[in-house]
Design a protein around this motif. Structure first.
Motif, PDB file in Angstrom:
ATOM      1  N   MET A   1      -7.761  -1.429  -6.592  1.00  3.39           N
ATOM      2  CA  MET A   1      -7.318  -0.374  -5.663  1.00  3.39           C
ATOM      3  C   MET A   1      -8.288   0.782  -5.751  1.00  3.39           C
ATOM      4  O   MET A   1      -8.718   1.143  -6.844  1.00  3.39           O
ATOM      5  CB  MET A   1      -5.946   0.166  -6.089  1.00  3.39           C
TER       6      MET A   1
ATOM      7  N   THR B   1       0.838  -1.200   0.000  1.00  6.55           N
ATOM      8  CA  THR B   1       0.000   0.000   0.000  1.00  6.55           C
ATOM      9  C   THR B   1       0.869   1.244   0.000  1.00  6.55           C
ATOM     10  O   THR B   1       0.522   2.258  -0.626  1.00  6.55           O
ATOM     11  CB  THR B   1      -0.927  -0.013   1.233  1.00  6.55           C
TER      12      THR B   1
ATOM     13  N   LEU C   1      -6.161  -1.191  -0.925  1.00  5.48           N
ATOM     14  CA  LEU C   1      -5.755  -2.272  -1.816  1.00  5.48           C
ATOM     15  C   LEU C   1      -6.646  -3.477  -1.536  1.00  5.48           C
ATOM     16  O   LEU C   1      -6.559  -4.072  -0.469  1.00  5.48           O
ATOM     17  CB  LEU C   1      -4.283  -2.568  -1.504  1.00  5.48           C
TER      18      LEU C   1
END
Lengths: 372, 372, 372, 372
Positions: free
Chosen positions: A87, A42, A71
């Motif tokens: 995402m 992330t 994510l």
């Protein structure tokens, strides 16, 4: 009234699908076709996202978006799995109050009118909806994956900066200068002196209720020769297509661009030479692309943005319900110049296209070779 | 050495697949997805093909190509059937004698080197093979079908001309002037006075063993609003991609293009007005496109070509077998300026993209409505 | 009346585009995305084409088609160049005389009626036009390229035969028996004894003005594990889609197919074992595919064809102009059983799909490694 | 070790992209290309999702998933906007404890081994990850949108039921009987009597640590003639491809399917007749499809599922780290028969394909015509 279908995916193997609206619940992307075994977290995504975040200094909108990357799939134990990577960024600071009032009076320079025609009035008109610059948060997230892939697999580096804002042009700079200086000023310009004048110009335009455009210049280094897909999937063509998806873009050129059309053949051809055992060109007027294929030199492009259409002045438009001519004034929080925030977006879209083409060229393995 | 795959198809529903080589047996296209019931004859195709034919006057190559359109499938009783339309031009006047000698010394500005890398040396190198401008004969044939379709179904007209050659720029012209004048001079320029100077300039460059570039400007009239495919399949993006498939293109812009980035928002927005009961814009700086969608105004673009890379002067290159730097001189029959012959090619590619998008927009029926 | 668009391309990277009509000038294909450097000659194509040629013995149509492969592009000096390969067969023995008469009375079991609806009557109705089995000559040519590629790059072998005709079923055979026997009889069956009965059955049906269907069984050997593209581009799904493009197919199954649905889990799972240092399965009920991916065992499928719809008996239909019920009798030269001629077509389509997937899997280099 | 790329999108205009894993954060889909103006609510999606929910009675897994549809984009004021529709189900009841232990010992009949090879061991192996039946929750959500679209625009109805389980076959039923009875029993069979025996058979297999397979039969009513996309995008081919994406499918057939290959032409052709002013066929052996195009009769297909590979018995496999043959027993909560829960999944995938093809056929407007 007629409408039409959107096409929210781009790429052949490394393929990005965009979704979400400016004032809906989120904006996001699904990235399909990324090799398995790529280190990804992330934080990698967040780092790129932070570069486009609004609210940074006096030159951009005051909309305060945390823009935290979320994510949802495709990553496991710190590596990509080969499965699609979803995402998104949740929308938090949504102020949709003003949009109902101006639903029927399309703002000049925006997609309000064309979107209304196309979707028969069913489009989410709040804040431009699907046509808002906010959807580029998704482009940046996809670009973060592509950049990591290009870097880890091939050592490709992608660097952009604001080459020109409001007609003020940075001096011609090497990539090293851009890399060193562009992040150190609010306009993301590699030339610090020009950057100061750009900032002043933006603030002056802002004070006058006006807006500015500009040009983002982007360089991709270390791309091997032979990448691209003639005859239709040329590097130039696929890069241009991806870059025109960024709201406000009106010109895309490569190398010397339009200037090369004014030279003679003897002035525009890049001659070949040997350097350190490699075939290189002595100049790079073609921007690293011949016949739609990379030639091993830096791939360079310029992307021109029109001024932000939201300005604080009275403008004439038409009421699409009554078909009467009316005058409107637009409130809200807008960037007087979108160009600085577009820098990581341009990098991201260039990365997405090059990642796809590098995979198609057989240059990136389907499973990353990593030490485990 | 590595190579890569070509992608020789473009379009989503109205889809064009290109094949053939400069010195092979033929160049051609397959057009899939054309509605049934469109009137179409070999003569329709031939008319467009004749406009790009070489050997017309002093400004182009002396290669004498008859270039007769051969229609192999998809047309029956004078109408399209809905089946794929295969069309080709047989190669007749092929002089491949010179190419073997310079197989290993890539010409600067050509795709010789990049194609060699990509295809591991298996590419047909004669006359540029797949990368020759000759493949645009196929583009023009596909464009002829698209033009007929757009015209019959929607009344869309597409008109291009040479806006600039060797830095000599035509005055700003209305479409009527371009339509009237562009076919009447060898450089296909809508401004007869500028055309004369362009011809002189090309002949001077030719005499000096040099070459020129230029800019083709194209207008599409009568396209309804709402055509295009955000977020990635924008009109600008798909047009740019198609135009970059034409060899030598280095910049594509829409409306004011790069110039719009130097204006202020108050100068660049196109305000709306009512005219004859229709919503129009008072100006057309955006080139008829907002948010990737047509707004009902003429769609205008500019396409910049680099000078023809084949010049009659000594140039430095590298022998890719021995990796030694060498000097070459290129013989053969080449256009000192490709721009005039590119005019129908630009029109054709614009037509192909607009036909695809108009179909996607639901604006063209799947079977043409004709009187029988 | 409404119509619709055709989609005449298949494959993602190794991509085949079909064109041509039964009674038009030719039938052909363009194969795009084939690696450069593959040895390929007209004879390679011709060899496969000869296997599907009509007029072989008593069991097929008497239409005498020379069916000479004509290779128009993409091959240079005996190797593929990486450019699109256009191949076609010119139509020679065209007898279109009978078709005008029955233009308005669709034949039961044929696509006459559905094609008429779809293309608003503009379709080339002669001999089924685009819907004729004759277009599979193009499939076979594309398959010949794919087979050569799979064989040279991976050692993959594809073998099909007539498993069943008119309900007469060959005994269960190993691949070796099929390879040895299938080409030695007119019905292309690996079981010579069953073949004799099949021939008799076809001749009997033919004498009665009737027709038979059957099942082609196909095996692909030596495909490495991990080939396929979940979740939607499964091996089963892409093979089935390609096989359903062959006229007359009504069922496609893998491994035990429908039979496996009647077993218990303990009877249907293929357990793993080691053999010669490789992981194998002890049985192959799944037909070499798990989760849409090859598992390293032979990929096996069965393709069921309906009887040829052209029969020499009176049939009831409707005149689509007058909407009256009428009775027709079909003349012409038709195969009483299409199955034997479908054997190389099935092999070809399987090869096309596996070539595409093997390329996508990164198993085939973009330039073939050859000794030069 | 090599790997490969997934392809998680299906459809040409109405396009579905799948993401998520069994034991990750969620499973979901993005639906692009849905016309604007379609009435759509979370409840519409939830209704379909509830039909595939596990934990219903004794015949399925005890994993307690709430499976609440979460609608993230593309719907505004109760209607679709034309923008991509992102929908997902968050994973709640995840018990991943058992999976680490059997990471290296692939379960027979599952995709464990093939996925491992393909993704070089980076795949999320917990619960089958991307290969789990759980991803079909996304298919059902996409199917819910497609069903609503087909119903509102064309009156098309899609009805499936369990035709056969463990070799027990329902009697031949009309669509009315299926519609009335299939939801009233836990096995979703239109024949209540057969349903009772199927339930018993499943419970017996379950008690013996075994599992059963079966056949789902699906009917699509009211589809106009002429829908489909020859030569490669046939209705059969695209339906089969979509259906093979459902885990466990091993055979897909249309109309009489394999049985038709055993008939004679005179027994298999569907003759035409007039009925209520419409052209119909007197029989429907072809399953409503001729030449890859709908003929106006019900489109019918059969989909065969292998038995659930997870069984409670010792099975032989190979340790892929040590390459030693070992024996495993699988615990966990699994369906002894997946067929009943697959019924809405089959309906959903059929709906997705028909929606795409109906749009391509020009039968569905780009903006729904609704009263506002």
């Amino acid at each position: 009234m007629r409408g039409m279908r959107m096409s929210n995916s781009i790429g052949t193997i490394f393929r990005v699908t965009s979704f979400g609206e400016s004032h809906g619940r989120c904006v996001g992307v699904v990235v399909d076709g990324c090799p398995a075994g790529l280190r990804l977290s992330t934080e990698d995504i967040q780092g790129e996202l932070d570069r486009r975040r609004p609210g940074q200094g006096s030159v951009s909108t005051t909309r305060a978006e945390g823009d935290r990357a979320d994510l949802l799939s495709g990553v496991f134990n710190g590596h990509t799995t080969g499965a699609p990577i979803c995402m998104l960024v949740w929308n938090e600071d949504r102020d949709s109050s003003g949009y109902e009032a101006r639903r029927w009076t399309p703002r000049p320079g925006h997609a309000d009118y064309t979107a209304h025609v196309r979707y028969g009035g069913f489009n989410d008109y709040r804040g431009g909806g699907r046509f808002s610059g906010r959807i580029t948060a998704g482009f940046v997230m996809a670009g973060a994956v592509a950049k990591r892939l290009l870097s880890d697999a091939l050592g490709v580096e992608i660097i952009a900066h604001s080459k020109e804002i409001g007609g003020l042009r940075a001096s011609d700079l090497g990539v090293d200068a851009i890399r060193m200086n562009a992040q150190g000023n609010p306009v993301r310009c590699g030339d610090p002196e020009a950057a100061e004048r750009m900032v002043e110009s933006i603030m002056k335009a802002s004070a006058e209720g006006n807006s500015l455009g500009g040009v983002v210049e982007c360089h991709a280094l270390n791309l091997p020769p032979g990448v691209g897909g003639p005859v239709f999937d040329t590097l130039e063509g696929d890069l241009a297509k991806a870059l025109y998806a960024i709201p406000g873009v009106k010109a895309v050129e490569f190398g010397l661009g339009q200037e090369i059309s004014r030279l003679k053949g003897s002035e525009s051809n890049d001659e070949y030479a040997m350097k350190d055992g490699r075939i290189v060109t002595r100049t790079n007027r073609a921007g690293g692309i011949l016949g739609g294929l990379s030639d091993g030199m830096p791939v360079t492009c310029s992307v021109a943005f029109k001024p932000t259409p939201s300005i604080g002045r009275a403008q004439r438009t038409v009421d699409i319900e009554t078909l009467e001519e009316v005058t409107i004034e637009i409130g809200g929080r807008h960037d007087p110049c979108i160009v600085p925030r577009a820098v990581p977006v341009v990098e991201g879209m260039v990365a997405v296209v090059l990642a796809d083409h590098a995979i198609r060229a057989g240059l990136i393995p389907t499973v990353m070779e990593v030490e485990r």
